[in-house]
Design an enzyme around this catalytic site. Structure first.
Site, PDB file in Angstrom:
ATOM      1  N   ASP A   1       1.375  -1.090   0.211  1.00  0.00           N
ATOM      2  CA  ASP A   1       0.007  -0.185   0.103  1.00  0.00           C
ATOM      3  C   ASP A   1       1.714   1.257  -0.519  1.00  0.00           C
ATOM      4  OD1 ASP A   1      -1.918   1.956  -0.056  1.00  0.00           O
ATOM      5  OD2 ASP A   1      -3.152   0.437   1.669  1.00  0.00           O
TER       6      ASP A   1
HETATM    7  C1  BGC Z   1      -4.419   3.055  -0.112  1.00  0.00           C
HETATM    8  C2  BGC Z   1      -5.258   2.284  -1.320  1.00  0.00           C
HETATM    9  C3  BGC Z   1      -4.521   2.851  -2.403  1.00  0.00           C
HETATM   10  C4  BGC Z   1      -2.972   3.332  -2.097  1.00  0.00           C
HETATM   11  C5  BGC Z   1      -3.171   4.661  -3.979  1.00  0.00           C
HETATM   12  C6  BGC Z   1      -4.012   3.540   0.524  1.00  0.00           C
HETATM   13  O1  BGC Z   1      -3.820   5.092   1.021  1.00  0.00           O
HETATM   14  O2  BGC Z   1      -4.953   2.670   1.293  1.00  0.00           O
HETATM   15  O3  BGC Z   1      -6.260   1.248  -0.903  1.00  0.00           O
HETATM   16  O4  BGC Z   1      -5.251   2.262  -3.244  1.00  0.00           O
HETATM   17  O5  BGC Z   1      -3.670   5.100  -1.787  1.00  0.00           O
HETATM   18  O6  BGC Z   1      -4.317   5.446  -3.916  1.00  0.00           O
END
Ligand code: BGC
Length: 815
Positions: A304
């Protein structure tokens, strides 16, 4: 194999700021463990600890991805070490996540885009219904169709990778801020939704990402806190640690990810929080052990955004791609470097990291790319997305991007009509007395609530504004609307066909005030439609389970003077609906987050063009305090490791908890009404194999694990009859009760089958449910195996988790 200790030390040498906990412990005392550890078992089964599992298993694909693996190997053979390092490291660029192109090899790079209900950073794209809405349909075809249509849009915009779908959070806590991005507070329903969604995305040619792996059940303290946020150094608190036992892991949280792997998901995104003491993106038990070894995952694990906390330690623990990589969190934390990138090159050169592990990371990344033919005629990245990307704006880019193709492509196709149909079919009718619905061409209609009308502060990204209907939640899981059908507009359009008078009040403060009755004109409406909303967003858990903007007072107020009050909620999920039994509240409709066709879809349900057939994907209790497993929102100490959340409820989440403790609820899991009625009769259960064994035959692991677990071993059939006057769809549901010989803590009822069926009035149909071995097994922490317990299972089929019409028993293993 390198010992975990040497890996730990070498990673510290590599990246001194790494908090390298490749084998974690939550620090809870032994006494607090839920059971005594038998002498002959390993640490594998302990609650709150995470054993080391090394080395990271290599891709072995010899099935559907075999020819793609050959291409990936050819590609790998042409890469320099620097190119290899950047194949596993994100970089600033036009998309939310980017892997650099390698023009000399004709590789156009990878564009990774959010998210679960829309391609978020894009113009001229559709905003689909949210995961919780789609799950409320309990309709496999709908789930597939939704993901396929979304996949077409991602592809049209040049995004090879969709950062969707979501199985974590699963919905452990009613208050979870991101539950709506996922599907249901049940692993079986979520597992089906994951499988259908992944097939949909990938059949459309786009890589799906199953996220957030794993036990990512609260937003509060999902990331560490730093004393210096500019450089991400000097940790004040590590992220919260989700601590759970091995059985709970398998039977709840890992379950839907097993479906995802079985569907050949290209990628899995590891989550932010710690897991049994060690960061989820460097937890070798979760990544190497459960995902790659036990489930046989052949794709790549990406972090993530900012969820990587070490270099070699994370790589050895199974992380294959660092996102967003590059210069850390780009514009947000410009001085923070990536643990991957150049550090990977150094680690290989100085012998800390064996290049074979790096090679496997690249094979895992490139095999799905070739398997989905993304090397052939894949559209280029739409430059308009680059101009909308606030996450890594052009000023942060380290290289130019070669854009070709049309700017600002319209990829919406006819998806609006699909979204409209989906949202209507997923709408849940919770109460309907006095034949309140469907509406019968009323001539005087009053509309109430700040959720009914146009968004007054724009809707490019949904935000929790006071005025305007809510069609999606907030954060990376939202979408950028190009238009929005509001309830008020759609009601006006429809009512004009009947020559009706529509009056409306959108100010909740006014509606709940004593001035309101005097504003009626010319006389009491035939129906009062009250629209309420409830916001939820990434990064925060919900503080209450009421509707927002004094919604409960709004209903009480309208119902005090209107004896035909119909309440419609647009919500992230659970609302406790304290006015549900008010005699003037004649109907309640839960539409969740319906996407861009909100108004049109709800009007079709209210007027009966669509007969509602949604079913609750969670339980509505009487009070917020009735729910167990709240998020951990505070700690009383200052230790860096002290944020801990204990999954002490084990398997008892949502209906499993209410059932196990005999707690009355307002509307149970699986509940939903229709404008017609259905009866279920004639249950039959037939074994599909002779001599069922307690444990599965040992077979070579394929994606999804031991194939024997997915073998159908019973077929249960019932007869389903539409006993009402109109055509409608319903969802017969099958729940399993395990025999007493199953270990303590086995929930009384567990969903193990459902089917969405449409029947004309008077029509009858046989419905079958195939039970797979996994469906009637528990995870045995001692043997580390799925086991069918001895004795009689009760199989109940009905209309919800508390409304069974037919019951039978099966005895796969005699006692
Ligand atoms: C989120 C993800 C997301 C990523 C990119 C993160 O903060 O938890 O679900 O895909 O950001 O935006």
């Amino acid at each position: 194999m390198a010992s975990p200790r040497s890996i730990l030390l070498s990673s510290l040498l590599l990246a001194s700021s790494a908090t390298a906990q490749d084998f974690g412990s939550s620090g809870r005392s032994e006494e607090a463990f839920s059971y005594i550890q038998p002498e002959n078992t390993t640490i594998l089964t302990q609650y709150g600890s995470s054993p080391a599992v090394y080395p990271s298993p290599n891709i072995t694909s010899d099935g559907t991805w075999a020819s793609a693996l050959v291409k990936a190997k050819d590609f790998l053979s042409l890469l320099t070490l620097e190119e290899k390092a950047y194949m596993v490291t994100g970089a600033p660029g036009p998309c939310v996540g980017n892997i650099y192109p390698i023009p000399r090899l004709n590789f156009s790079g990878l564009c990774l885009q959010d998210g679960p209900l829309s391609i978020r950073v894009a113009d001229y794209a559709s905003v689909f219904e949210a995961g919780v809405t789609a799950a409320s349909s309990w309709d496999r075809k709908l789930l597939y169709e939704r993901a396929y249509a979304m996949g077409e849009e991602f592809k049209g915009k040049g995004a090879q990778v969709a950062l969707a779908p979501v199985a974590g959070p699963l919905g452990r806590s009613a208050y979870g801020g991101r539950n709506w991005e996922g599907f249901a507070a049940d692993p079986y329903l979520t597992g089906v939704a994951m499988e259908e969604s992944i097939k949909g995305f990938q059949d459309a040619g786009v890589q799906a990402t199953a996220k957030h792996y794993i036990a990512n059940e609260q937003e509060t303290m999902r990331n560490p806190e730093y004393n210096d946020n500019a450089t991400l150094t000097d940790v004040l608190y590590e992220a919260v640690s989700a601590n759970l036992d091995d059985r709970t892991m398998h039977e709840l949280y890992l379950w839907p990810f097993a479906n995802a792997v079985r569907a050949n998901v290209a990628s899995v995104m590891c989550s932010y929080q710690r897991l049994n003491g060690s960061y989820a993106c460097q937890n070798s038990k979760a990544l190497n052990g459960l995902l790659k070894e036990e489930l046989g995952f052949q794709g790549y694990v990406m972090s993530d955004w900012g969820g990587t906390h070490s270099g070699v330690a994370a790589i050895e623990a199974g992380l294959d791609m660092d996102m967003p990589g590059g210069i850390g969190m780009y514009g947000l934390y410009p001085e923070a470097g990536s643990f991957f990138g150049g550090n990977v090159t150094t680690a290989v050169n100085n012998g800390t990291l064996d290049v074979s592990r790096l090679d496997d990371m690249i094979l895992r990344i490139m095999t799905p790319y070739y398997a989905l033919n993304q090397d052939v005629d894949f559209p280029s990245v739409d430059e308009s997305g680059a101009d909308l990307n606030t996450f890594s704006p052009r000023s942060t880019w380290l290289r130019d991007w070669n854009f070709t193709g049309e700017y600002g492509r319209d990829v919406r196709g006819d998806h609006g009509s699909i979204i409209r149909r989906h949202a209507a079919e997923a709408t849940i009718l919770l109460k309907n007395v006095n034949n309140a619905l469907p509406l019968k061409a009323p001539k005087i209609i009053a509309v109430f609530g700040n959720d009914a009308g146009d968004d007054t502060q724009g809707f490019l990204n949904q935000v929790d504004f006071e005025y305007g209907t809510l069609s999606a939640g907030g954060g990376s899981g939202t979408g950028r609307l190009t238009y929005l059908s509001t309830p008020l507009n759609a009601i006006n359009n429809r009512a004009s066909q009947d020559g009706a008078l529509v009056q409306y009040w959108l100010n909740n403060t006014l509606i709940e005030s004593s001035e309101m009755p005097a504003l009626w004109n010319p006389k009491t409406p035939e129906v009062c439609l009250v629209f309420l909303k409830t916001w939820a967003e990434e990064g925060a858990d919900r503080e209450h389970l009421s509707t927002d903007w004094n919604g409960d007072d709004v209903v009480e107020s309208v119902a005090s003077y209107c004896n035909n009050t119909v309440v419609i909620t647009h919500s992230s999920g659970i609302n406790t609906l304290p006015w549900a039994d008010h005699e003037n509240v004649t109907a309640i409709v839960a539409a969740h987050y319906p996407g861009q066709e909100s108004g049109n879809s709800i009007v079709e349900v209210l007027y009966g063009d669509v007969n509602p057939s949604g079913r609750l994907p969670y339980t509505i209790a009487f009070n917020g305090t009735d729910y167990n497993a709240p998020p951990t929102t505070g700690i009383n100490s200052t230790g860096v490791e002290d944020w801990q959340t204990w999954f002490d409820e084990k398997l008892e989440i949502d209906y499993r908890y209410f059932d196990a403790n005999n707690i009355s609820v307002r509307y149970e899991f699986g509940f939903g009404l229709s404008y017609t009625t259905f009866a279920i009769s004639d249950i039959q259960a037939e074994a599909l194999v002779d001599d069922i064994t307690a444990t599965p035959e040992a077979q070579a692991t394929v994606p999804g694990g031991n194939p024997a677990l997915w073998e159908s071993i019973y077929n249960v059939t019932v007869s389903l009859n539409n006993t009402g006057d109109v055509c409608g769809a319903t969802v017969p549901q099958l729940y399993v009760t395990f025999p007493d010989s199953a270990p303590a803590g086995t929930p009384p009822y567990q969903l193990r089958g459902f089917e969405k069926v449409t029947l004309e009035a008077g029509e009858c149909q046989t419905v079958s449910f195939e039970l797979m071995r996994r469906d009637i097994s528990y995870w045995d922490i001692i043997s580390q195996e799925w086991v069918i317990p001895q004795g009689d299972f009760t199989i109940s089929v009905g209309h919800s988790s508390r409304d069974f019409e037919q019951v039978t028993t099966i005895t796969p293993i005699a006692a």
